[in-house]
Write an enzyme that holds these catalytic residues in place. Structure first.
Site, mmCIF file in Angstrom:
data_model
loop_
_atom_site.group_PDB
_atom_site.id
_atom_site.type_symbol
_atom_site.label_atom_id
_atom_site.label_comp_id
_atom_site.label_asym_id
_atom_site.label_seq_id
_atom_site.Cartn_x
_atom_site.Cartn_y
_atom_site.Cartn_z
ATOM 1 N N HIS A 195 0.822 -1.215 0.000
ATOM 2 C CA HIS A 195 0.000 0.000 0.000
ATOM 3 C C HIS A 195 0.853 1.261 0.000
ATOM 4 O O HIS A 195 2.081 1.213 0.169
ATOM 5 C CB HIS A 195 -0.946 0.007 1.203
ATOM 6 C CG HIS A 195 -0.259 0.002 2.547
ATOM 7 N ND1 HIS A 195 0.279 1.127 3.114
ATOM 8 C CD2 HIS A 195 -0.039 -1.006 3.439
ATOM 9 C CE1 HIS A 195 0.791 0.844 4.288
ATOM 10 N NE2 HIS A 195 0.624 -0.462 4.509
ATOM 11 N N CYS A 211 3.028 -5.028 6.715
ATOM 12 C CA CYS A 211 2.664 -4.710 5.336
ATOM 13 C C CYS A 211 3.842 -4.081 4.598
ATOM 14 O O CYS A 211 4.834 -3.676 5.199
ATOM 15 C CB CYS A 211 1.464 -3.766 5.305
ATOM 16 S SG CYS A 211 -0.100 -4.549 5.764
#
Length: 323
Positions: A195, A211
């Site tokens: 992301h 992440c």
């Protein structure tokens, strides 16, 4: 914590950090390299000369490098105040991670994502999980593309924030306060995303809860070039070696300031393993031990020449050593 070249420059350094954080910069871009199956080395050495207002963070974001890899490649230069007219090395020659070279490959050791597209490979700097919540070593795939994603902090992160005196809501809507940025790729590995970010400085460092973080312009480019179902491999390969022509290359990733003796021993063993693979497959090899020792000691992430193959015809092969 990173040691700056001049500790007395801390107040100026903090000021530079604040200035960079609120400066509007040109869009980041992936580094695009021509590539064919079987190729294992991409890029070539690149240098830039700084202007007085430059920082490693700004240069890196504009040219597709993470902060730490800039620091490792230029250990004798103050990353926040390099000065006017300083020659800066960009670590742009790379040995690719191990195959298969398909779709997305992320090498945690070098904070870098590789996207293989037909006759090109595009690379981007990334932020990864910290030591408490590391990014997983996995082979997975892209579940879906997310545009303007909301963030639903898991209970563990909300509890962590509460211990620090911060209160996180159950949902953070799209916008400048959303840590996912404007786009994301949701992975089949449950709970993990590639992301964007609202904290640019985290790209190229170990700062996330697992992440993969990217600059917002980079993730926007990547999501539209990545179909649903694309493979995603996350590996940790701090040592890579390759033969190109008659030259033997070695690339060692680490952070010299924080490497323990055990870390160096592990990197040395991995370098020996990688180079032994070359010895087994090439008839006449000369390895320069001093250069290997220097590459392991510096752990700069730069691809360096450490030997040669006598009477080697043009072409190259590849060996790697992973943790």
């Amino acid at each position: 914590m990173l040691s700056l070249t001049n500790r007395n420059s801390l107040p100026r350094t903090l000021g530079a950090l604040c200035l960079w954080a609120f400066t509007i910069v040109p869009p980041a871009n992936g580094q695009v390299h021509e590539w064919q199956p079987g190729d294992t080395i991409i890029g070539k050495p690149t240098w830039v000369t700084t202007a007085y207002e430059d920082t490693f963070a700004g240069i890196g974001e504009n040219r597709g490098f993470g902060f730490l890899e800039m620091v490792r490649a230029n250990p004798d230069v103050d990353p926040w105040l390099p000065g006017d007219g300083t020659r800066i090395r960009l670590p742009s020659r790379r040995i690719l991670p191990s195959g298969p070279h398909e779709d997305i490959v992320i090498n945690l050791a070098e904070f870098r994502l590789y996207h293989f597209r037909d006759d090109q490979v595009v690379t981007y700097p990334v932020g990864i999980g910290n030591s408490s919540t590391p990014s997983p070593l996995t082979r997975t795939s892209v579940r879906m593309r997310l545009e303007s994603p909301a963030w639903y902090p898991p209970e563990s992160i909300r509890e962590e924030a509460a211990e620090e005196g911060r209160k996180l809501p159950a949902e953070i809507p799209p916008g400048p306060s959303n840590p996912l940025g404007p786009f994301a790729l949701q992975l089949e590995e449950d709970g993990y995303l590639i992301h964007g970010t609202n904290k640019r400085f985290g790209v190229g460092q170990r700062v996330s809860h697992g992440c993969i973080r990217m600059f917002n312009d980079d993730i926007e480019e990547l999501v539209w070039a990545t179909p649903k179902g694309s493979d995603v491999r996350i590996v940790d390969e701090p040592v890579k070696a390759a033969v190109q022509g008659n030259t033997i290359w070695l690339q060692v990733h680490g952070q010299k300031e924080t490497l323990s003796e055990a870390d160096r021993d592990r990197l040395w063993r991995q370098a020996e393993t990688a180079l032994e693979g070359i010895r087994r497959n090439e008839p006449r090899v000369e390895i320069y031990r001093g250069r290997v020792e220097d590459a392991v000691e510096r752990a700069s992430g730069l691809a360096v020449r450490v030997g040669m193959v006598v009477d080697k015809a043009p072409g190259w092969r590849y060996w790697r050593s992973s943790r």
